[in-house]
Design an enzyme around this catalytic site. Structure first.
Site, PDB file in Angstrom:
ATOM      1  N   LYS A 166     -10.544  -0.655 -58.579  1.00  0.00           N
ATOM      2  CA  LYS A 166      -9.606   0.218 -59.318  1.00  0.00           C
ATOM      3  C   LYS A 166      -8.979  -0.521 -60.490  1.00  0.00           C
ATOM      4  CE  LYS A 166      -6.936   0.810 -55.711  1.00  0.00           C
ATOM      5  NZ  LYS A 166      -7.657   0.008 -54.722  1.00  0.00           N
TER       6      LYS A 166
ATOM      7  N   ARG B  67      -0.546   6.841 -53.012  1.00  0.00           N
ATOM      8  CA  ARG B  67      -1.274   6.262 -51.887  1.00  0.00           C
ATOM      9  C   ARG B  67      -1.022   7.014 -50.600  1.00  0.00           C
ATOM     10  NH1 ARG B  67      -1.881   0.782 -53.737  1.00  0.00           N
ATOM     11  NH2 ARG B  67      -3.281  -0.289 -52.332  1.00  0.00           N
TER      12      ARG B  67
ATOM     13  N   ARG C 170     -11.997 -12.946 -55.214  1.00  0.00           N
ATOM     14  CA  ARG C 170     -11.112 -12.465 -56.292  1.00  0.00           C
ATOM     15  C   ARG C 170     -10.087 -13.531 -56.667  1.00  0.00           C
ATOM     16  NH1 ARG C 170      -7.940  -6.976 -55.865  1.00  0.00           N
ATOM     17  NH2 ARG C 170      -7.261  -7.817 -53.872  1.00  0.00           N
TER      18      ARG C 170
ATOM     19  N   ARG D  76      -4.682 -13.963 -53.940  1.00  0.00           N
ATOM     20  CA  ARG D  76      -3.561 -13.158 -53.436  1.00  0.00           C
ATOM     21  C   ARG D  76      -3.306 -13.401 -51.948  1.00  0.00           C
ATOM     22  NH1 ARG D  76      -4.479  -7.161 -55.812  1.00  0.00           N
ATOM     23  NH2 ARG D  76      -3.889  -6.685 -53.663  1.00  0.00           N
TER      24      ARG D  76
ATOM     25  N   ARG E  55      -5.589  -3.668 -44.322  1.00  0.00           N
ATOM     26  CA  ARG E  55      -5.429  -2.812 -45.519  1.00  0.00           C
ATOM     27  C   ARG E  55      -6.474  -1.694 -45.522  1.00  0.00           C
ATOM     28  NH1 ARG E  55      -5.728  -7.208 -49.962  1.00  0.00           N
ATOM     29  NH2 ARG E  55      -5.756  -5.449 -51.418  1.00  0.00           N
TER      30      ARG E  55
HETATM   31  P1  AP5 Z   1     -10.204  -5.093 -58.134  1.00  0.00           P
HETATM   32  O1  AP5 Z   1     -10.433  -4.411 -59.437  1.00  0.00           O
HETATM   33  O2  AP5 Z   1      -9.151  -6.137 -58.063  1.00  0.00           O
HETATM   34  O3  AP5 Z   1     -10.011  -3.998 -56.977  1.00  0.00           O
HETATM   35  P2  AP5 Z   1      -8.799  -3.053 -56.648  1.00  0.00           P
HETATM   36  O4  AP5 Z   1      -9.386  -1.753 -56.206  1.00  0.00           O
HETATM   37  O5  AP5 Z   1      -7.807  -3.032 -57.742  1.00  0.00           O
HETATM   38  O6  AP5 Z   1      -8.263  -3.806 -55.351  1.00  0.00           O
HETATM   39  P3  AP5 Z   1      -6.768  -4.119 -54.889  1.00  0.00           P
HETATM   40  O7  AP5 Z   1      -6.866  -5.112 -53.780  1.00  0.00           O
HETATM   41  O8  AP5 Z   1      -5.911  -4.441 -56.054  1.00  0.00           O
HETATM   42  O9  AP5 Z   1      -6.378  -2.773 -54.281  1.00  0.00           O
HETATM   43  P4  AP5 Z   1      -5.239  -2.511 -53.369  1.00  0.00           P
HETATM   44  O10 AP5 Z   1      -5.193  -1.046 -53.521  1.00  0.00           O
HETATM   45  O11 AP5 Z   1      -5.387  -2.970 -51.973  1.00  0.00           O
HETATM   46  O12 AP5 Z   1      -4.052  -3.432 -53.935  1.00  0.00           O
HETATM   47  P5  AP5 Z   1      -2.769  -3.119 -54.797  1.00  0.00           P
HETATM   48  O13 AP5 Z   1      -2.498  -4.274 -55.652  1.00  0.00           O
HETATM   49  O14 AP5 Z   1      -2.856  -1.764 -55.389  1.00  0.00           O
HETATM   50  O15 AP5 Z   1     -11.599  -5.696 -57.653  1.00  0.00           O
HETATM   51  C1  AP5 Z   1     -11.707  -6.465 -56.475  1.00  0.00           C
HETATM   52  C2  AP5 Z   1     -12.621  -7.695 -56.726  1.00  0.00           C
HETATM   53  O16 AP5 Z   1     -13.948  -7.245 -56.929  1.00  0.00           O
HETATM   54  C3  AP5 Z   1     -12.242  -8.491 -57.975  1.00  0.00           C
HETATM   55  O17 AP5 Z   1     -12.473  -9.845 -57.770  1.00  0.00           O
HETATM   56  C4  AP5 Z   1     -13.184  -7.937 -59.051  1.00  0.00           C
HETATM   57  O18 AP5 Z   1     -13.426  -8.896 -60.053  1.00  0.00           O
HETATM   58  C5  AP5 Z   1     -14.428  -7.611 -58.243  1.00  0.00           C
HETATM   59  N1  AP5 Z   1     -15.150  -6.453 -58.751  1.00  0.00           N
HETATM   60  C6  AP5 Z   1     -14.608  -5.313 -59.300  1.00  0.00           C
HETATM   61  N2  AP5 Z   1     -15.591  -4.440 -59.636  1.00  0.00           N
HETATM   62  C7  AP5 Z   1     -16.760  -5.032 -59.266  1.00  0.00           C
HETATM   63  C8  AP5 Z   1     -18.130  -4.612 -59.326  1.00  0.00           C
HETATM   64  N3  AP5 Z   1     -18.490  -3.417 -59.812  1.00  0.00           N
HETATM   65  N4  AP5 Z   1     -19.068  -5.465 -58.846  1.00  0.00           N
HETATM   66  C9  AP5 Z   1     -18.708  -6.672 -58.317  1.00  0.00           C
HETATM   67  N5  AP5 Z   1     -17.442  -7.125 -58.245  1.00  0.00           N
HETATM   68  C10 AP5 Z   1     -16.469  -6.317 -58.705  1.00  0.00           C
HETATM   69  O19 AP5 Z   1      -1.659  -3.054 -53.642  1.00  0.00           O
HETATM   70  C11 AP5 Z   1      -1.313  -4.208 -52.895  1.00  0.00           C
HETATM   71  C12 AP5 Z   1      -0.250  -3.846 -51.868  1.00  0.00           C
HETATM   72  O20 AP5 Z   1       0.924  -3.349 -52.551  1.00  0.00           O
HETATM   73  C13 AP5 Z   1      -0.618  -2.724 -50.884  1.00  0.00           C
HETATM   74  O21 AP5 Z   1      -1.337  -3.223 -49.780  1.00  0.00           O
HETATM   75  C14 AP5 Z   1       0.768  -2.190 -50.525  1.00  0.00           C
HETATM   76  O22 AP5 Z   1       1.406  -3.017 -49.588  1.00  0.00           O
HETATM   77  C15 AP5 Z   1       1.536  -2.304 -51.820  1.00  0.00           C
HETATM   78  N6  AP5 Z   1       1.482  -1.068 -52.630  1.00  0.00           N
HETATM   79  C16 AP5 Z   1       0.956  -0.932 -53.874  1.00  0.00           C
HETATM   80  N7  AP5 Z   1       1.061   0.339 -54.310  1.00  0.00           N
HETATM   81  C17 AP5 Z   1       1.674   1.031 -53.324  1.00  0.00           C
HETATM   82  C18 AP5 Z   1       2.052   2.381 -53.161  1.00  0.00           C
HETATM   83  N8  AP5 Z   1       1.804   3.309 -54.108  1.00  0.00           N
HETATM   84  N9  AP5 Z   1       2.664   2.750 -51.998  1.00  0.00           N
HETATM   85  C19 AP5 Z   1       2.905   1.852 -51.031  1.00  0.00           C
HETATM   86  N10 AP5 Z   1       2.564   0.540 -51.106  1.00  0.00           N
HETATM   87  C20 AP5 Z   1       1.951   0.126 -52.247  1.00  0.00           C
HETATM   88 MG    MG Z   2      -5.821  -3.741 -57.933  1.00  0.00          MG
END
Ligand code: AP5
Ligand code: MG
Length: 214
Positions: free
Chosen positions: A13, A88, A127, A160, A171
């Site tokens: 994402k 979410r 990552r 992270r 997660r």
């Molecule tokens: P990346 O682009 O980083 O993936 P992502 O989908 O953004 O993954 P996240 O871990 O950031 O998602 P998340 O939803 O768990 O975390 P968030 O920060 O939102 O890609 C992943 C890896 O793969 C990278 O190394 C990238 O380079 C590689 N990659 C990407 N595309 C690729 C491809 N096509 N081929 C190969 N490799 C590829 O949330 C973290 C925490 O915050 C949550 O767990 C929660 O506790 C809290 N939080 C955040 N938002 C909320 C909310 N709205 N409500 C409640 N809690 C929340």
């Molecule tokens: Mg992300």
């Protein structure tokens, strides 16, 4: 153009949101990045959020909703924005819709980046993230020019805290239980689009551009 990125943790994402924002010149609003910046600065919000994030749990809706609803009212969001990691939960999606409806607006595109759970754990261990500018890399798929240093802003990259395999598994469970229902929610609204996130990142982006229009 108001865009929501849906998908499991690690689906890509953030990676795709960055590319969309660069192409269409709209802001990238990542709730995860907002929380990580608050944790880095040791704010009250950061301290509260960290206790949930480190366990792989969602931060409670009441700590997220107002923050995002306020953020999307800022001047830089006039042309649109990409929401990455929000909503979410169904209550978050309803709160966003209610806030948008109040000003005669709506979500235009909900893009679900599909990646099976098996692929996710492997991706997460490679990552590396920049807490200063939010850029994301992968040691194999998207390496930096200098190891451990962000290409965009020169800061040091981190692994992270929530990317440990056991936390990633939690997660994923939380995603399936609380976030996956949003796929039906946005399907019913007629704005859901799916892309295959297992493809190379440029191919994934090409599919998204086809959906959004050039
Ligand atoms: P990346 O682009 O980083 O993936 P992502 O989908 O953004 O993954 P996240 O871990 O950031 O998602 P998340 O939803 O768990 O975390 P968030 O920060 O939102 O890609 C992943 C890896 O793969 C990278 O190394 C990238 O380079 C590689 N990659 C990407 N595309 C690729 C491809 N096509 N081929 C190969 N490799 C590829 O949330 C973290 C925490 O915050 C949550 O767990 C929660 O506790 C809290 N939080 C955040 N938002 C909320 C909310 N709205 N409500 C409640 N809690 C929340
Ligand atoms: Mg992300």
């Amino acid at each position: 153009m108001k865009i929501i990125m849906l998908g499991a943790p690690g689906a890509g994402k953030g990676t795709q949101a960055d590319k969309i924002c660069a192409k269409y010149d709209i802001p990238h609003i990542s709730t995860g990045d907002i929380f990580r910046a608050n944790i880095k600065n040791n704010t009250e919000l950061g301290q509260k959020a960290k206790s949930y994030m480190d366990k792989g749990l969602l931060v409670p809706d009441e700590l997220v909703v107002d923050l995002v609803v306020d953020r999307v009212k800022a001047d830089d969001c006039a042309k649109g924005y990409v929401l990455d990691g929000f909503p979410r939960t169904i209550p978050q999606a309803e709160a966003l819709d209610k806030a948008l409806e109040a000003s005669g607006e709506k979500v235009d595109f909900a893009i679900n980046v599909e990646v099976p759970d098996e692929n996710i754990i492997n991706r997460m261990s490679g990552r590396r993230a920049c807490v200063t500018c939010g850029a994301t890399y992968h040691i194999v798929h998207i390496p930096t020019k200098v190891e451990g240093i962000c290409d965009k802003c020169g800061s040091e990259l981190i692994l992270r805290d929530d990317d440990k395999p056991e936390t990633v598994k939690k997660r994923l469970d939380v995603y399936h239980e609380q976030t996956q229902p949003l796929i039906d929610y946005y399907t019913e609204k007629g704005v859901l689009h799916e892309v295959d996130g297992t493809k190379d990142m440029e191919e994934v982006f090409g599919a998204i551009v086809n959906i959004l229009g050039a």
